[in-house]
Motif scaffolding. Structure first.
Motif, PDB file in Angstrom:
ATOM      1  N   THR A 113       0.841  -1.207   0.000  1.00 29.74           N
ATOM      2  CA  THR A 113       0.000   0.000   0.000  1.00 29.74           C
ATOM      3  C   THR A 113       0.872   1.250   0.000  1.00 29.74           C
ATOM      4  OG1 THR A 113      -1.738  -1.188   1.191  1.00 29.74           O
ATOM      5  CG2 THR A 113      -1.843   1.215   1.225  1.00 29.74           C
ATOM      6  N   HIS A 114       1.941   1.236   0.781  1.00 31.00           N
ATOM      7  CA  HIS A 114       2.882   2.360   0.778  1.00 31.00           C
ATOM      8  C   HIS A 114       3.489   2.550  -0.610  1.00 31.00           C
ATOM      9  CE1 HIS A 114       3.464   3.847   4.943  1.00 31.00           C
ATOM     10  NE2 HIS A 114       2.941   2.676   5.264  1.00 31.00           N
ATOM     11  N   VAL A 115       3.845   1.447  -1.234  1.00 28.18           N
ATOM     12  CA  VAL A 115       4.463   1.512  -2.558  1.00 28.18           C
ATOM     13  C   VAL A 115       3.515   2.147  -3.568  1.00 28.18           C
ATOM     14  CG1 VAL A 115       5.355   0.145  -4.480  1.00 28.18           C
ATOM     15  CG2 VAL A 115       5.981  -0.455  -2.139  1.00 28.18           C
ATOM     16  N   VAL A 116       2.252   1.745  -3.552  1.00 32.95           N
ATOM     17  CA  VAL A 116       1.275   2.264  -4.507  1.00 32.95           C
ATOM     18  C   VAL A 116       1.055   3.759  -4.312  1.00 32.95           C
ATOM     19  CG1 VAL A 116      -1.137   2.185  -5.233  1.00 32.95           C
ATOM     20  CG2 VAL A 116       0.099   0.054  -4.805  1.00 32.95           C
ATOM     21  N   LEU A 117       0.920   4.186  -3.079  1.00 27.93           N
ATOM     22  CA  LEU A 117       0.503   5.564  -2.806  1.00 27.93           C
ATOM     23  C   LEU A 117       1.622   6.600  -2.861  1.00 27.93           C
ATOM     24  CD1 LEU A 117      -2.079   5.021   0.077  1.00 27.93           C
ATOM     25  CD2 LEU A 117      -2.557   5.865  -2.220  1.00 27.93           C
ATOM     26  N   LEU A 118       2.861   6.179  -2.606  1.00 30.57           N
ATOM     27  CA  LEU A 118       3.939   7.160  -2.475  1.00 30.57           C
ATOM     28  C   LEU A 118       4.066   8.124  -3.652  1.00 30.57           C
ATOM     29  CD1 LEU A 118       6.333   8.405  -1.043  1.00 30.57           C
ATOM     30  CD2 LEU A 118       7.762   6.531  -1.910  1.00 30.57           C
ATOM     31  N   PRO A 119       4.162   7.678  -4.911  1.00 28.32           N
ATOM     32  CA  PRO A 119       4.323   8.648  -5.997  1.00 28.32           C
ATOM     33  C   PRO A 119       3.152   9.610  -6.117  1.00 28.32           C
ATOM     34  CG  PRO A 119       4.793   6.410  -6.741  1.00 28.32           C
ATOM     35  CD  PRO A 119       4.133   6.291  -5.402  1.00 28.32           C
ATOM     36  N   HIS A 120       1.951   9.133  -5.822  1.00 24.85           N
ATOM     37  CA  HIS A 120       0.757   9.978  -5.968  1.00 24.85           C
ATOM     38  C   HIS A 120       0.670  11.022  -4.845  1.00 24.85           C
ATOM     39  CE1 HIS A 120      -0.665   7.446  -9.220  1.00 24.85           C
ATOM     40  NE2 HIS A 120      -0.373   6.394  -8.478  1.00 24.85           N
ATOM     41  N   ALA A 121       0.990  10.613  -3.624  1.00 20.73           N
ATOM     42  CA  ALA A 121       1.015  11.581  -2.522  1.00 20.73           C
ATOM     43  C   ALA A 121       2.127  12.603  -2.753  1.00 20.73           C
ATOM     44  CB  ALA A 121       1.224  10.853  -1.196  1.00 20.73           C
ATOM     45  N   ARG A 136      -9.465  12.662  -3.912  1.00 22.95           N
ATOM     46  CA  ARG A 136     -10.172  11.597  -4.611  1.00 22.95           C
ATOM     47  C   ARG A 136      -9.431  11.195  -5.887  1.00 22.95           C
ATOM     48  NH1 ARG A 136     -13.348   9.542  -8.293  1.00 22.95           N
ATOM     49  NH2 ARG A 136     -15.041   8.141  -7.623  1.00 22.95           N
ATOM     50  N   GLU A 137      -8.928  12.181  -6.611  1.00 19.41           N
ATOM     51  CA  GLU A 137      -8.201  11.868  -7.836  1.00 19.41           C
ATOM     52  C   GLU A 137      -6.908  11.120  -7.526  1.00 19.41           C
ATOM     53  OE1 GLU A 137      -7.156  11.827 -11.959  1.00 19.41           O
ATOM     54  OE2 GLU A 137      -8.990  11.772 -10.759  1.00 19.41           O
ATOM     55  N   LEU A 138      -6.263  11.497  -6.443  1.00 22.70           N
ATOM     56  CA  LEU A 138      -5.050  10.805  -6.018  1.00 22.70           C
ATOM     57  C   LEU A 138      -5.339   9.314  -5.782  1.00 22.70           C
ATOM     58  CD1 LEU A 138      -2.761  12.026  -3.065  1.00 22.70           C
ATOM     59  CD2 LEU A 138      -3.313   9.632  -3.408  1.00 22.70           C
ATOM     60  N   ILE A 139      -6.399   9.038  -4.998  1.00 20.29           N
ATOM     61  CA  ILE A 139      -6.732   7.652  -4.669  1.00 20.29           C
ATOM     62  C   ILE A 139      -7.220   6.911  -5.913  1.00 20.29           C
ATOM     63  CG2 ILE A 139      -8.234   6.166  -3.268  1.00 20.29           C
ATOM     64  CD1 ILE A 139      -8.225   8.371  -1.148  1.00 20.29           C
ATOM     65  N   ARG A 140      -7.973   7.603  -6.776  1.00 17.12           N
ATOM     66  CA  ARG A 140      -8.459   6.953  -8.002  1.00 17.12           C
ATOM     67  C   ARG A 140      -7.292   6.515  -8.873  1.00 17.12           C
ATOM     68  NH1 ARG A 140      -8.917   7.401 -13.110  1.00 17.12           N
ATOM     69  NH2 ARG A 140      -7.758   9.361 -13.157  1.00 17.12           N
ATOM     70  N   ARG A 141      -6.313   7.390  -9.021  1.00 21.80           N
ATOM     71  CA  ARG A 141      -5.150   7.046  -9.834  1.00 21.80           C
ATOM     72  C   ARG A 141      -4.375   5.878  -9.217  1.00 21.80           C
ATOM     73  NH1 ARG A 141      -2.461  10.060 -13.596  1.00 21.80           N
ATOM     74  NH2 ARG A 141      -3.795  11.559 -14.661  1.00 21.80           N
ATOM     75  N   ALA A 142      -4.256   5.893  -7.898  1.00 26.14           N
ATOM     76  CA  ALA A 142      -3.572   4.789  -7.227  1.00 26.14           C
ATOM     77  C   ALA A 142      -4.358   3.491  -7.404  1.00 26.14           C
ATOM     78  CB  ALA A 142      -3.404   5.106  -5.741  1.00 26.14           C
ATOM     79  N   TRP A 143      -5.681   3.598  -7.483  1.00 26.10           N
ATOM     80  CA  TRP A 143      -6.523   2.406  -7.645  1.00 26.10           C
ATOM     81  C   TRP A 143      -6.339   1.798  -9.043  1.00 26.10           C
ATOM     82  CZ3 TRP A 143     -10.766   0.801 -10.602  1.00 26.10           C
ATOM     83  CH2 TRP A 143     -11.441  -0.355 -10.125  1.00 26.10           C
ATOM     84  N   THR A 144      -6.256   2.658 -10.043  1.00 23.04           N
ATOM     85  CA  THR A 144      -6.112   2.164 -11.417  1.00 23.04           C
ATOM     86  C   THR A 144      -4.672   1.829 -11.770  1.00 23.04           C
ATOM     87  OG1 THR A 144      -5.821   4.401 -12.316  1.00 23.04           O
ATOM     88  CG2 THR A 144      -8.083   3.545 -12.185  1.00 23.04           C
ATOM     89  N   GLY A 145      -3.718   2.454 -11.052  1.00 28.07           N
ATOM     90  CA  GLY A 145      -2.313   2.217 -11.356  1.00 28.07           C
ATOM     91  C   GLY A 145      -1.738   3.168 -12.384  1.00 28.07           C
ATOM     92  N   GLU A 146      -2.377   4.305 -12.586  1.00 29.81           N
ATOM     93  CA  GLU A 146      -1.858   5.296 -13.523  1.00 29.81           C
ATOM     94  C   GLU A 146      -0.573   5.914 -12.967  1.00 29.81           C
ATOM     95  OE1 GLU A 146      -4.917   8.135 -14.618  1.00 29.81           O
ATOM     96  OE2 GLU A 146      -6.458   6.607 -14.303  1.00 29.81           O
ATOM     97  N   GLU A 147       0.267   6.421 -13.845  1.00 29.88           N
ATOM     98  CA  GLU A 147       1.519   7.039 -13.420  1.00 29.88           C
ATOM     99  C   GLU A 147       1.237   8.363 -12.722  1.00 29.88           C
ATOM    100  OE1 GLU A 147       5.559   6.966 -15.584  1.00 29.88           O
ATOM    101  OE2 GLU A 147       4.702   8.912 -16.113  1.00 29.88           O
ATOM    102  N   ALA A 148       1.995   8.631 -11.675  1.00 32.96           N
ATOM    103  CA  ALA A 148       1.847   9.891 -10.944  1.00 32.96           C
ATOM    104  C   ALA A 148       2.490  11.024 -11.735  1.00 32.96           C
ATOM    105  CB  ALA A 148       2.504   9.776  -9.581  1.00 32.96           C
ATOM    106  N   GLY A 149       1.940  12.225 -11.602  1.00 38.56           N
ATOM    107  CA  GLY A 149       2.521  13.372 -12.264  1.00 38.56           C
ATOM    108  C   GLY A 149       1.862  14.654 -11.804  1.00 38.56           C
TER     109      GLY A 149
END
Length: 364
Positions: free
Chosen positions: A257-265, A344-357
């Motif tokens: 979970t940390h791995v998924v969320l870090l780039p988006h946060a 919400r957009e942050l979590i949505r992107r993490a849910w789908t696996g889109e690249e952070a930017g």
């Protein structure tokens, strides 16, 4: 010049290779003569190794039901065993799940707590305890939570699976990232955060292809130690709060979970001028960043072949809005204000696996 406060927790740390043999003398140092050894079901063999080194007269019992997110009913059961055995200390052997259980027992009972980490989670360095009850995870900070002593032995990491090495290492980097822009950051923690991140960034790609590389294992554990010290010394922000929310509510694996969320946060907070200095310093220790910390983090993930998302970890799509509600229900310090649509957009992107930017318009 900035005015700052630095508070150092006092506990003993032994670090090196083959240091597990020093365990008997460490227990004597903290006056522990009868201990309960804690582990997960997967690490009973390591717990038995510890018991063999200190002797069954000192390691009187093994409690092997530690589990992620520290459920209170598991802690209740472990406390009962400790009381029945009449121990005067506990030894936790494992990752964040086992260390968390040790912390929970210690703060409830006052028993001395010696940690022997086997992952790079860093929980052993913090006065923070996260516990789960009725599907909700709550955290608290108390100096009495921090373990009495910590023993790091690089030999214990030789059997850590490569994927767990990578995920656990990224988890550690997350501690350092948030420390760089914490509201109560200071120059000492900044040095630890940058050095810890640099060490892990250098070690993880090596370990991914050569998991028995002694120098890389040493460097990764050293970096994780420093990053853990960061987490225990300053306030947590958006990344950790979201991880606790998602992990406790949806029972998601901690490190992943940390791995998924870090780039988006990181991308969310990179969009505010308040973090400009921190982001520039972070970019300086991330290869391929070209001066952009978010780009550097994405480059690290590509190099390590990380391809995770919340959906794949078992979170249902309807959990996105639930997670937003929970996260916003308990305001906390973060360099960028907590905006519902952005979160919400942050979590949505993490849910789908889109690249952070940080060029994502819906985040701004």
């Amino acid at each position: 010049m900035d005015t700052f406060e630095y508070i150092s927790a006092s506990h003993r740390v032994v670090f090196g290779t083959g240091t597990l043999q020093q365990l008997p003398s460490m227990l004597k140092t903290i006056n522990a003569t009868s201990v309960l050894i804690l582990c997960t079901p997967q690490q009973i063999a390591t717990a038995q190794q510890v018991q063999s080194i200190i002797g069954h007269d000192v390691g009187v019992a093994i409690f092997s039901d530690a589990t992620m997110h520290t459920p209170t009913h598991i802690t209740d059961a472990a406390v009962l065993v400790a009381q029945e055995k009449g121990v005067d200390g506990i030894v936790s052997v494992g990752g964040g799940s086992t260390v968390g259980l040790g912390k929970a027992i210690s703060i409830r009972t006052g028993l001395k707590h010696l940690c022997i980490p086997t992952t790079y989670a860093g929980s052993e360095m913090t006065p923070i305890l996260g516990e789960t009850e009725n599907g909700r995870k709550t955290t608290r900070r108390d100096i009495r939570i921090i373990p009495t002593s910590v023993l790091y032995d690089t030999d214990l990491f030789k059997t850590l699976p490569v994927n767990l090495t990578v995920y656990s290492g990224i988890n550690a980097i997350a501690h350092a990232v948030e420390a760089l822009y914490a509201t109560n950051r200071n120059p000492i923690i900044e040095l630890l955060a940058l050095e810890g991140t640099r060490s892990l960034v250098e070690a993880l790609p090596v370990l991914q292809t050569d998991d028995q590389n002694t120098e890389a294992r040493y460097k990764a554990l050293y970096g994780a130690w420093l990053c853990g010290m960061c987490l225990g010394s300053v306030d947590m922000a958006l990344h950790h709060k979201l991880c606790h929310t998602l992990g406790g509510t949806f029972n998601l694996p901690h490190a992943e979970t940390h791995v998924v969320l870090l780039p988006h946060a990181l991308a969310y907070n990179a969009s505010t001028p308040a973090t400009a200095g921190a982001m520039a310093k972070l970019a300086g220790v991330l290869p391929g960043s070209e001066g952009d910390a978010v780009k550097g983090m994405n480059a690290l993930y590509k190099r390590l072949g990380i391809d995770l998302n919340l959906k794949g970890l078992g979170m249902a799509e309807e959990g996105v809005d639930e997670a937003v509600d929970i996260a916003l229900a308990n305001p906390y310090k973060n360099p960028r204000g907590l905006e519902r649509e952005g979160i919400r957009e942050l979590i949505r992107r993490a849910w789908t696996g889109e690249e952070a930017g940080r060029d994502t318009k819906r985040l701004l």
